[in-house]
Scaffold this motif. Structure first.
Motif, PDB file in Angstrom:
ATOM      1  N   ARG A   3     -16.782  27.235 -10.048  1.00 41.52           N
ATOM      2  CA  ARG A   3     -16.002  28.432  -9.786  1.00 41.52           C
ATOM      3  C   ARG A   3     -16.794  29.347  -8.866  1.00 41.52           C
ATOM      4  NH1 ARG A   3     -12.181  30.606 -14.564  1.00 41.52           N
ATOM      5  NH2 ARG A   3     -11.302  28.609 -15.244  1.00 41.52           N
ATOM      6  N   SER A   4     -16.109  30.309  -8.289  1.00 41.76           N
ATOM      7  CA  SER A   4     -16.759  31.240  -7.366  1.00 41.76           C
ATOM      8  C   SER A   4     -17.466  32.331  -8.155  1.00 41.76           C
ATOM      9  CB  SER A   4     -15.727  31.828  -6.399  1.00 41.76           C
ATOM     10  OG  SER A   4     -15.172  30.814  -5.599  1.00 41.76           O
ATOM     11  N   THR A   5     -18.511  31.962  -8.855  1.00 46.37           N
ATOM     12  CA  THR A   5     -19.202  32.890  -9.744  1.00 46.37           C
ATOM     13  C   THR A   5     -19.950  33.975  -8.981  1.00 46.37           C
ATOM     14  OG1 THR A   5     -19.497  31.071 -11.332  1.00 46.37           O
ATOM     15  CG2 THR A   5     -20.826  33.046 -11.669  1.00 46.37           C
ATOM     16  N   ASP A   6     -20.659  33.578  -7.923  1.00 48.72           N
ATOM     17  CA  ASP A   6     -21.483  34.524  -7.167  1.00 48.72           C
ATOM     18  C   ASP A   6     -21.002  34.742  -5.744  1.00 48.72           C
ATOM     19  OD1 ASP A   6     -23.371  34.747  -9.337  1.00 48.72           O
ATOM     20  OD2 ASP A   6     -24.073  32.750  -8.765  1.00 48.72           O
ATOM     21  N   GLU A   7     -20.130  33.870  -5.286  1.00 51.12           N
ATOM     22  CA  GLU A   7     -19.600  33.950  -3.927  1.00 51.12           C
ATOM     23  C   GLU A   7     -18.297  33.175  -3.870  1.00 51.12           C
ATOM     24  OE1 GLU A   7     -22.044  31.902  -1.111  1.00 51.12           O
ATOM     25  OE2 GLU A   7     -22.209  30.094  -2.360  1.00 51.12           O
ATOM     26  N   ILE A   8     -17.495  33.439  -2.855  1.00 48.89           N
ATOM     27  CA  ILE A   8     -16.278  32.655  -2.651  1.00 48.89           C
ATOM     28  C   ILE A   8     -16.677  31.274  -2.125  1.00 48.89           C
ATOM     29  CG2 ILE A   8     -14.152  32.427  -1.325  1.00 48.89           C
ATOM     30  CD1 ILE A   8     -13.945  34.534  -3.495  1.00 48.89           C
ATOM     31  N   LEU A   9     -16.410  30.254  -2.922  1.00 53.24           N
ATOM     32  CA  LEU A   9     -16.698  28.891  -2.500  1.00 53.24           C
ATOM     33  C   LEU A   9     -15.719  28.460  -1.412  1.00 53.24           C
ATOM     34  CD1 LEU A   9     -17.373  27.219  -5.979  1.00 53.24           C
ATOM     35  CD2 LEU A   9     -19.065  28.026  -4.312  1.00 53.24           C
ATOM     36  N   VAL A  10     -16.143  27.475  -0.635  1.00 55.82           N
ATOM     37  CA  VAL A  10     -15.348  26.995   0.500  1.00 55.82           C
ATOM     38  C   VAL A  10     -15.124  25.494   0.349  1.00 55.82           C
ATOM     39  CG1 VAL A  10     -15.258  26.725   3.009  1.00 55.82           C
ATOM     40  CG2 VAL A  10     -16.295  28.778   2.001  1.00 55.82           C
ATOM     41  N   SER A  11     -13.873  25.084   0.482  1.00 58.58           N
ATOM     42  CA  SER A  11     -13.536  23.671   0.434  1.00 58.58           C
ATOM     43  C   SER A  11     -12.562  23.364   1.569  1.00 58.58           C
ATOM     44  CB  SER A  11     -12.944  23.308  -0.933  1.00 58.58           C
ATOM     45  OG  SER A  11     -12.872  21.911  -1.106  1.00 58.58           O
ATOM     46  N   GLN A  12     -11.903  22.219   1.516  1.00 58.83           N
ATOM     47  CA  GLN A  12     -10.872  21.861   2.483  1.00 58.83           C
ATOM     48  C   GLN A  12      -9.916  20.903   1.780  1.00 58.83           C
ATOM     49  OE1 GLN A  12     -10.846  18.602   3.721  1.00 58.83           O
ATOM     50  NE2 GLN A  12     -12.906  17.877   3.346  1.00 58.83           N
ATOM     51  N   ALA A  13      -8.812  20.595   2.421  1.00 56.03           N
ATOM     52  CA  ALA A  13      -7.718  19.929   1.710  1.00 56.03           C
ATOM     53  C   ALA A  13      -7.760  18.406   1.739  1.00 56.03           C
ATOM     54  CB  ALA A  13      -6.373  20.400   2.260  1.00 56.03           C
ATOM     55  N   GLY A  14      -8.722  17.809   2.477  1.00 56.80           N
ATOM     56  CA  GLY A  14      -8.816  16.363   2.405  1.00 56.80           C
ATOM     57  C   GLY A  14      -9.168  15.710   3.721  1.00 56.80           C
ATOM     58  N   SER A  15      -8.179  15.443   4.556  1.00 52.59           N
ATOM     59  CA  SER A  15      -8.396  14.681   5.779  1.00 52.59           C
ATOM     60  C   SER A  15      -9.122  15.511   6.829  1.00 52.59           C
ATOM     61  CB  SER A  15      -7.052  14.198   6.345  1.00 52.59           C
ATOM     62  OG  SER A  15      -7.252  13.451   7.528  1.00 52.59           O
ATOM     63  N   LEU A  16     -10.161  14.912   7.420  1.00 51.95           N
ATOM     64  CA  LEU A  16     -10.874  15.520   8.533  1.00 51.95           C
ATOM     65  C   LEU A  16     -10.860  14.557   9.714  1.00 51.95           C
ATOM     66  CD1 LEU A  16     -13.925  17.185   6.737  1.00 51.95           C
ATOM     67  CD2 LEU A  16     -11.867  18.301   7.617  1.00 51.95           C
ATOM     68  N   PRO A  17     -11.044  15.071  10.934  1.00 53.04           N
ATOM     69  CA  PRO A  17     -10.962  14.201  12.117  1.00 53.04           C
ATOM     70  C   PRO A  17     -11.936  13.031  12.041  1.00 53.04           C
ATOM     71  CG  PRO A  17     -10.958  16.507  12.763  1.00 53.04           C
ATOM     72  CD  PRO A  17     -11.282  16.480  11.305  1.00 53.04           C
ATOM     73  N   ALA A 408     -18.680  39.616   0.646  1.00 54.59           N
ATOM     74  CA  ALA A 408     -19.289  40.932   0.806  1.00 54.59           C
ATOM     75  C   ALA A 408     -18.368  42.031   0.320  1.00 54.59           C
ATOM     76  CB  ALA A 408     -19.642  41.149   2.280  1.00 54.59           C
ATOM     77  N   ARG A 409     -17.079  41.884   0.546  1.00 54.11           N
ATOM     78  CA  ARG A 409     -16.137  42.897   0.077  1.00 54.11           C
ATOM     79  C   ARG A 409     -15.988  42.863  -1.450  1.00 54.11           C
ATOM     80  NH1 ARG A 409     -10.891  41.779   3.958  1.00 54.11           N
ATOM     81  NH2 ARG A 409     -11.938  41.750   6.007  1.00 54.11           N
ATOM     82  N   LEU A 410     -15.902  41.667  -2.007  1.00 54.81           N
ATOM     83  CA  LEU A 410     -15.578  41.527  -3.420  1.00 54.81           C
ATOM     84  C   LEU A 410     -16.775  41.723  -4.342  1.00 54.81           C
ATOM     85  CD1 LEU A 410     -13.267  38.415  -3.023  1.00 54.81           C
ATOM     86  CD2 LEU A 410     -12.527  40.701  -3.718  1.00 54.81           C
ATOM     87  N   TRP A 411     -17.976  41.470  -3.816  1.00 53.55           N
ATOM     88  CA  TRP A 411     -19.189  41.651  -4.614  1.00 53.55           C
ATOM     89  C   TRP A 411     -20.029  42.818  -4.114  1.00 53.55           C
ATOM     90  CZ3 TRP A 411     -17.026  36.820  -4.577  1.00 53.55           C
ATOM     91  CH2 TRP A 411     -17.038  36.081  -5.778  1.00 53.55           C
ATOM     92  N   GLY A 412     -19.559  43.488  -3.045  1.00 53.51           N
ATOM     93  CA  GLY A 412     -20.344  44.559  -2.450  1.00 53.51           C
ATOM     94  C   GLY A 412     -20.398  45.816  -3.288  1.00 53.51           C
TER      95      GLY A 412
END
Length: 412
Positions: A3-17, A408-412
């Motif tokens: 989970r995004s405990t300390d920061e917003i985690l970043v993922s993607q939806a699956g297929s990449l080039p 930065a906005r959400l934890w600032g």
């Protein structure tokens, strides 16, 4: 699942080039497979070694771009062309028994079916309501929305459905686990097809469509277990939940459609039975094609059906301009405490690269409604085969920068 405990985690939806080297290797492998079937000469191991290197390089590139929960790019799902809208689905044809080529081009020759009140059935791909409303645009080669619509001959079910992809999924998971370890990343996800989407082909063997769908559920469950047993997050890809709405003529009532869709949810939950929900995420989408999408079902009509799927996280389109406004759904819908959302905040549907402040705005809207720790930033849908690779990677970089600004906005 992180989970995004300390920061917003970043993922993607699956297929990449895919890289040019992998695309060429996929094409050569398809030719070798055809020859092997005729001559009995086995395939070489060169492809396996190349695929492992490509996955490792991809995961490192995701990390460098700022993706904190990466995928394997669906590299084990063969694409032999830079533009491909269907690899997420068609890969299953090589992993299921009981299928044979039907010789039908789904965009031109498929049989057209009609629904009636209380009796919802899928029409053909070529008869979608979206394609009817914008007939001229869809048939104009210069419109930009016909990309990827080359002739596609899909199989039909003519025998018992069983899973035959054990070697393929073992290779996929081994490649990805090693790539994650080499890159020092603790968690990654791998996609797999839902029963509802796996059964969207002609059935000439099972007595009913429900029986066919549950046969697919039993078969695909093997792949689900293999992904989870490898220590990975399982992502279920299932456009059948939302995209089917456009593929029904005439347009059904919402009540009839939800009843039709609930059967697909039940089959998926059956396939997921006893599997840990906190290791499963579900991807909802309205279809990846670059079209108007004026016939999509609204998220407000579908959100409770989505939440009824036994998963710990839900991915959905939220950057696509046809659906961006639907963040307001979460003003009225309470997300269960044990669930998280993974909204798409950059879109596969445009070549415009989003500004990171816009990405941050989109993330913040969801975080203010469900809690910052329960939001992971993602892409709308797979980028591979849908936008140019240079644009796809720019989108992932702006996604990561937007997540940093939202943090930065959400934890600032």
């Amino acid at each position: 699942m992180r989970r995004s405990t300390d920061e917003i985690l970043v993922s993607q939806a699956g297929s990449l080039p895919r890289t040019p080297e992998l695309i060429e290797a996929n094409e050569q492998r398809a030719e070798q497979a055809a020859r092997a079937e005729k001559t009995g000469v086995p395939l070489t191991d060169d492809y396996t070694e190349l695929l492992g290197r490509e996955v490792a390089a991809l995961v490192q590139r995701e990390k460098d771009a700022g993706v904190t929960v990466p995928g394997d790019g669906e590299y084990g799902k063969s694409m032999s062309s830079p533009v491909d809208y269907g690899a997420w689905w068609s890969y299953s044809f090589q992993r299921l028994s009981g299928l044979s080529l039907g010789g039908v081009d789904i965009w031109k020759d498929a049989e057209v079916h009609r629904s009636s009140p209380g009796n919802v059935v899928l029409t053909s791909f070529s008869d979608r309501r979206d394609r009817q409303l914008f007939h001229d645009a869809y048939h104009d080669p210069d419109s930009g929305i016909t990309t990827g619509r080359k002739a596609q001959v899909f199989p039909k079910c003519t025998g018992k459905i069983e899973y035959t992809g054990q070697d393929a999924i073992a290779a996929d998971t081994a490649n990805f686990v090693k790539a994650l370890d080499d890159a020092g990343i603790e968690e990654g996800f791998m996609t797999s097809l839902s029963p509802g989407s796996a059964s969207r082909i002609a059935n000439e063997y099972y007595d009913t469509e429900d029986e066919f769908m549950y046969a697919c559920a039993d078969a695909m469950r093997e792949e689900y277990k293999a992904i989870i047993d490898a220590g990975l997050i399982l992502q279920i890809d299932d456009p059948s939940i939302a995209e089917n709405f456009d593929q029904i003529n005439p347009e059904p009532t919402i009540e009839d459609y939800l009843a039709f869709t609930q059967k697909r949810v039940d089959a998926l939950n059956y396939a997921l039975r006893d599997l840990p929900q906190d290791r499963i995420r579900f991807h909802l989408c309205w279809g990846s094609w670059h079209g108007p999408h004026t016939t999509d079902i609204e998220m407000a009509d579908l959100v409770h059906t989505m939440l009824g799927i036994n998963a710990g996280a839900y991915l959905f389109e939220a950057g696509n301009v046809r659906h961006e406004h639907e963040w307001r759904v979460w003003d009225d819908v309470e997300l269960p405490d044990d669930k998280i959302i993974v909204p798409g905040v950059v879109s596969h549907a445009t070549n415009v690269v989003e500004h990171p402040d816009l990405v941050a705005d989109r993330i913040e809207r969801f975080a203010r409604r469900v809690g910052r720790e329960r939001v992971i930033a993602s892409t709308d849908c797979g980028l591979g085969g849908r936008v140019h690779p240079q644009i796809a990677w720019a989108k992932l970089e702006t996604l990561a920068e937007g997540a940093r600004r939202a943090t930065a906005r959400l934890w600032g």
